[in-house]
Write a protein that holds these residues in place. Structure first.
Motif, PDB file in Angstrom:
ATOM      1  N   LEU A 140       0.845  -1.194   0.000  1.00 10.07           N
ATOM      2  CA  LEU A 140       0.000   0.000   0.000  1.00 10.07           C
ATOM      3  C   LEU A 140       0.883   1.248   0.000  1.00 10.07           C
ATOM      4  CD1 LEU A 140      -3.051   0.691   0.112  1.00 10.07           C
ATOM      5  CD2 LEU A 140      -2.808   0.884   2.601  1.00 10.07           C
ATOM      6  N   ALA A 141       2.105   1.092   0.498  1.00  9.64           N
ATOM      7  CA  ALA A 141       3.062   2.198   0.514  1.00  9.64           C
ATOM      8  C   ALA A 141       3.415   2.678  -0.891  1.00  9.64           C
ATOM      9  CB  ALA A 141       4.341   1.759   1.240  1.00  9.64           C
ATOM     10  N   ALA A 142       3.149   1.862  -1.897  1.00  8.48           N
ATOM     11  CA  ALA A 142       3.530   2.199  -3.269  1.00  8.48           C
ATOM     12  C   ALA A 142       2.765   3.387  -3.834  1.00  8.48           C
ATOM     13  CB  ALA A 142       3.301   0.991  -4.174  1.00  8.48           C
ATOM     14  N   PHE A 143       1.649   3.746  -3.200  1.00 12.44           N
ATOM     15  CA  PHE A 143       0.759   4.747  -3.776  1.00 12.44           C
ATOM     16  C   PHE A 143       1.063   6.180  -3.349  1.00 12.44           C
ATOM     17  CE2 PHE A 143      -1.491   0.728  -3.958  1.00 12.44           C
ATOM     18  CZ  PHE A 143      -1.971   0.726  -5.261  1.00 12.44           C
ATOM     19  N   GLN A 144       2.039   6.384  -2.462  1.00 13.77           N
ATOM     20  CA  GLN A 144       2.384   7.734  -2.035  1.00 13.77           C
ATOM     21  C   GLN A 144       3.809   7.778  -1.497  1.00 13.77           C
ATOM     22  OE1 GLN A 144      -0.631   6.356  -0.150  1.00 13.77           O
ATOM     23  NE2 GLN A 144       1.029   5.076   0.649  1.00 13.77           N
ATOM     24  N   PRO A 145       4.398   8.985  -1.423  1.00 11.42           N
ATOM     25  CA  PRO A 145       5.728   9.101  -0.828  1.00 11.42           C
ATOM     26  C   PRO A 145       5.664   8.768   0.657  1.00 11.42           C
ATOM     27  CG  PRO A 145       5.153  11.078  -2.092  1.00 11.42           C
ATOM     28  CD  PRO A 145       3.893  10.280  -1.930  1.00 11.42           C
ATOM     29  N   GLY A 146       6.793   8.347   1.223  1.00  9.46           N
ATOM     30  CA  GLY A 146       6.791   7.941   2.630  1.00  9.46           C
ATOM     31  C   GLY A 146       7.942   8.511   3.438  1.00  9.46           C
ATOM     32  N   PRO A 147       7.790   9.722   3.938  1.00 16.48           N
ATOM     33  CA  PRO A 147       8.835  10.274   4.810  1.00 16.48           C
ATOM     34  C   PRO A 147       9.142   9.334   5.974  1.00 16.48           C
ATOM     35  CG  PRO A 147       7.198  11.951   4.286  1.00 16.48           C
ATOM     36  CD  PRO A 147       6.647  10.646   3.779  1.00 16.48           C
ATOM     37  N   LEU A 148      10.377   9.239   6.329  1.00 18.94           N
ATOM     38  CA  LEU A 148      10.919   8.388   7.387  1.00 18.94           C
ATOM     39  C   LEU A 148      11.009   6.908   7.002  1.00 18.94           C
ATOM     40  CD1 LEU A 148       9.337  10.027  10.575  1.00 18.94           C
ATOM     41  CD2 LEU A 148      11.493  10.550   9.421  1.00 18.94           C
ATOM     42  N   MET A 149      10.507   6.573   5.817  1.00 20.93           N
ATOM     43  CA  MET A 149      10.777   5.264   5.205  1.00 20.93           C
ATOM     44  C   MET A 149      10.839   5.495   3.684  1.00 20.93           C
ATOM     45  SD  MET A 149       8.558   2.379   7.311  1.00 20.93           S
ATOM     46  CE  MET A 149       9.349   1.010   6.447  1.00 20.93           C
ATOM     47  N   THR A 238      -6.547   4.901  -3.056  1.00 22.65           N
ATOM     48  CA  THR A 238      -7.061   5.905  -4.008  1.00 22.65           C
ATOM     49  C   THR A 238      -6.928   7.333  -3.486  1.00 22.65           C
ATOM     50  OG1 THR A 238      -9.331   5.822  -3.156  1.00 22.65           O
ATOM     51  CG2 THR A 238      -8.740   4.239  -4.872  1.00 22.65           C
ATOM     52  N   LEU A 239      -6.691   7.511  -2.192  1.00 25.37           N
ATOM     53  CA  LEU A 239      -6.651   8.852  -1.618  1.00 25.37           C
ATOM     54  C   LEU A 239      -5.669   9.805  -2.300  1.00 25.37           C
ATOM     55  CD1 LEU A 239      -7.072   8.410   2.249  1.00 25.37           C
ATOM     56  CD2 LEU A 239      -8.664   9.432   0.616  1.00 25.37           C
ATOM     57  N   PRO A 240      -4.444   9.343  -2.642  1.00 25.93           N
ATOM     58  CA  PRO A 240      -3.506  10.269  -3.290  1.00 25.93           C
ATOM     59  C   PRO A 240      -4.026  10.862  -4.597  1.00 25.93           C
ATOM     60  CG  PRO A 240      -2.355   8.345  -2.466  1.00 25.93           C
ATOM     61  CD  PRO A 240      -3.812   8.050  -2.337  1.00 25.93           C
ATOM     62  N   ARG A 241      -5.048  10.238  -5.187  1.00 26.05           N
ATOM     63  CA  ARG A 241      -5.619  10.797  -6.410  1.00 26.05           C
ATOM     64  C   ARG A 241      -6.501  12.003  -6.121  1.00 26.05           C
ATOM     65  NH1 ARG A 241      -7.999   5.272  -9.225  1.00 26.05           N
ATOM     66  NH2 ARG A 241      -6.117   3.983  -9.027  1.00 26.05           N
ATOM     67  N   PHE A 242      -6.973  12.121  -4.882  1.00 28.16           N
ATOM     68  CA  PHE A 242      -7.971  13.131  -4.560  1.00 28.16           C
ATOM     69  C   PHE A 242      -7.467  14.211  -3.611  1.00 28.16           C
ATOM     70  CE2 PHE A 242     -10.221   9.096  -5.418  1.00 28.16           C
ATOM     71  CZ  PHE A 242     -10.917   9.484  -6.548  1.00 28.16           C
ATOM     72  N   VAL A 243      -6.272  14.054  -3.088  1.00 28.38           N
ATOM     73  CA  VAL A 243      -5.705  15.097  -2.232  1.00 28.38           C
ATOM     74  C   VAL A 243      -4.355  15.513  -2.822  1.00 28.38           C
ATOM     75  CG1 VAL A 243      -6.836  14.181  -0.176  1.00 28.38           C
ATOM     76  CG2 VAL A 243      -4.501  13.461  -0.707  1.00 28.38           C
ATOM     77  N   PRO A 244      -3.937  16.761  -2.588  1.00 23.33           N
ATOM     78  CA  PRO A 244      -2.631  17.205  -3.094  1.00 23.33           C
ATOM     79  C   PRO A 244      -1.510  16.302  -2.593  1.00 23.33           C
ATOM     80  CG  PRO A 244      -3.921  19.051  -2.255  1.00 23.33           C
ATOM     81  CD  PRO A 244      -4.652  17.805  -1.849  1.00 23.33           C
ATOM     82  N   ARG A 245      -0.492  16.120  -3.412  1.00 32.10           N
ATOM     83  CA  ARG A 245       0.600  15.212  -3.054  1.00 32.10           C
ATOM     84  C   ARG A 245       1.318  15.662  -1.781  1.00 32.10           C
ATOM     85  NH1 ARG A 245       2.083  11.240  -6.286  1.00 32.10           N
ATOM     86  NH2 ARG A 245       4.219  11.208  -5.521  1.00 32.10           N
TER      87      ARG A 245
END
Length: 262
Positions: A140-149, A238-245
């Motif tokens: 699930l981490a693949a869908f957004q950037p991950g600070p601290l990892m 799907t959230l990263p599609r609907f909120v600013p990165r």
């Protein structure tokens, strides 16, 4: 008489990989298990062969080493691989500039180079035969950037993108590629992420490895390109599609900091 098919599974001695091994064994697959833990490999081999009466070949390998995929394929000899599961992986918690580079390099080699190279080496035979299944463990981490990892999230994003792309390329060949993208799953992953036992102990939305494996196995057999187990995880994906990165990134940062405090 039908020839028994063979599955190669990396990280197959424990956790999610082990649960996938059981599913293949139940379906009468011969198995090639690759893992860094030689003791657990031997235990798994004895258990599977006695319980399911299927042949199990084990290879104790450090999959973070450069060109390890060539070594694996060389040792396979004439063994035909009908299903490939790139499951092995680990995480490292902390700011990018603070985490030990050797550990980060190992992660890059394992998640990116070994996954890609082993897929390429096995895929050629599958395409020529007109059949085969590949299951790549993303997150699930693949869908957004991950600070601290940061590298974990980035490499899992690579696995997802790579898998989706070649799945499209392979349409009509008889070969399928599935990216399994679970959320937090109860395995040894949480202990490996950091030497500090207080870090990254995620308990919210924690899935069972057996259930995740069953979901991914079923999706692979159906030829789905992306499989996200759990209704909440599907929504989160799907959230990263609907909120600013930048907002999505900040949300992940807060979650990681909270997990570190607990």
């Amino acid at each position: 008489m039908e020839t028994r098919k063979t599955a190669l599974i990396t990280g197959g001695a424990s956790g999610l990989g082990y649960e996938l091994v059981l599913l293949f064994a139940k379906d009468n697959y011969g198995l090639v298990l690759v893992d860094i833990d030689s003791d657990k490999l031997l235990e798994t081999k004895k258990e599977i062969e006695s319980t399911y009466q299927v042949p199990v070949q084990i290879m104790a390998k450090d999959l973070s080493q450069v060109n390890i995929s060539e070594e694996i394929v060389s040792e396979l000899g004439e063994t035909q691989i009908d299903a490939l599961v790139n499951n092995a992986g680990f995480g490292a918690f902390g700011a990018f500039h603070e985490v030990d580079w050797e550990r980060q390099e190992q992660m890059l080699n394992l998640h990116v180079m070994t996954t890609t190279h082993l897929t390429k080496l096995i895929l050629d035979g599958m395409v020529k035969r007109g059949s085969g299944m590949i299951l790549n463990l993303s997150s699930l981490a693949a869908f957004q950037p991950g600070p601290l990892m940061s590298l974990y999230y980035a490499t899992k994003g690579y696995i997802l993108s790579f898998s989706e792309a070649i799945a499209n390329e392979l349409k009509g060949t008889g070969v399928t590629v599935t990216a399994l993208c679970p959320g937090p799953t109860k395995t040894s992953f949480q202990q490996v992420v950091s030497s500090a036992s207080s870090e990254n102990k995620i308990t919210f939305n924690m899935a069972n490895a057996k259930d995740v494996a069953a979901y991914g196995y079923k999706a692979m057999k159906k030829g789905k390109s992306v499989a996200i187990p759990g209704g909440l995880n599907k929504i989160l994906g799907t959230l990263p599609r609907f909120v600013p990165r930048n907002m999505a990134t900040q949300i992940v940062r807060r979650i990681q900091e909270k997990n570190r405090e607990e």
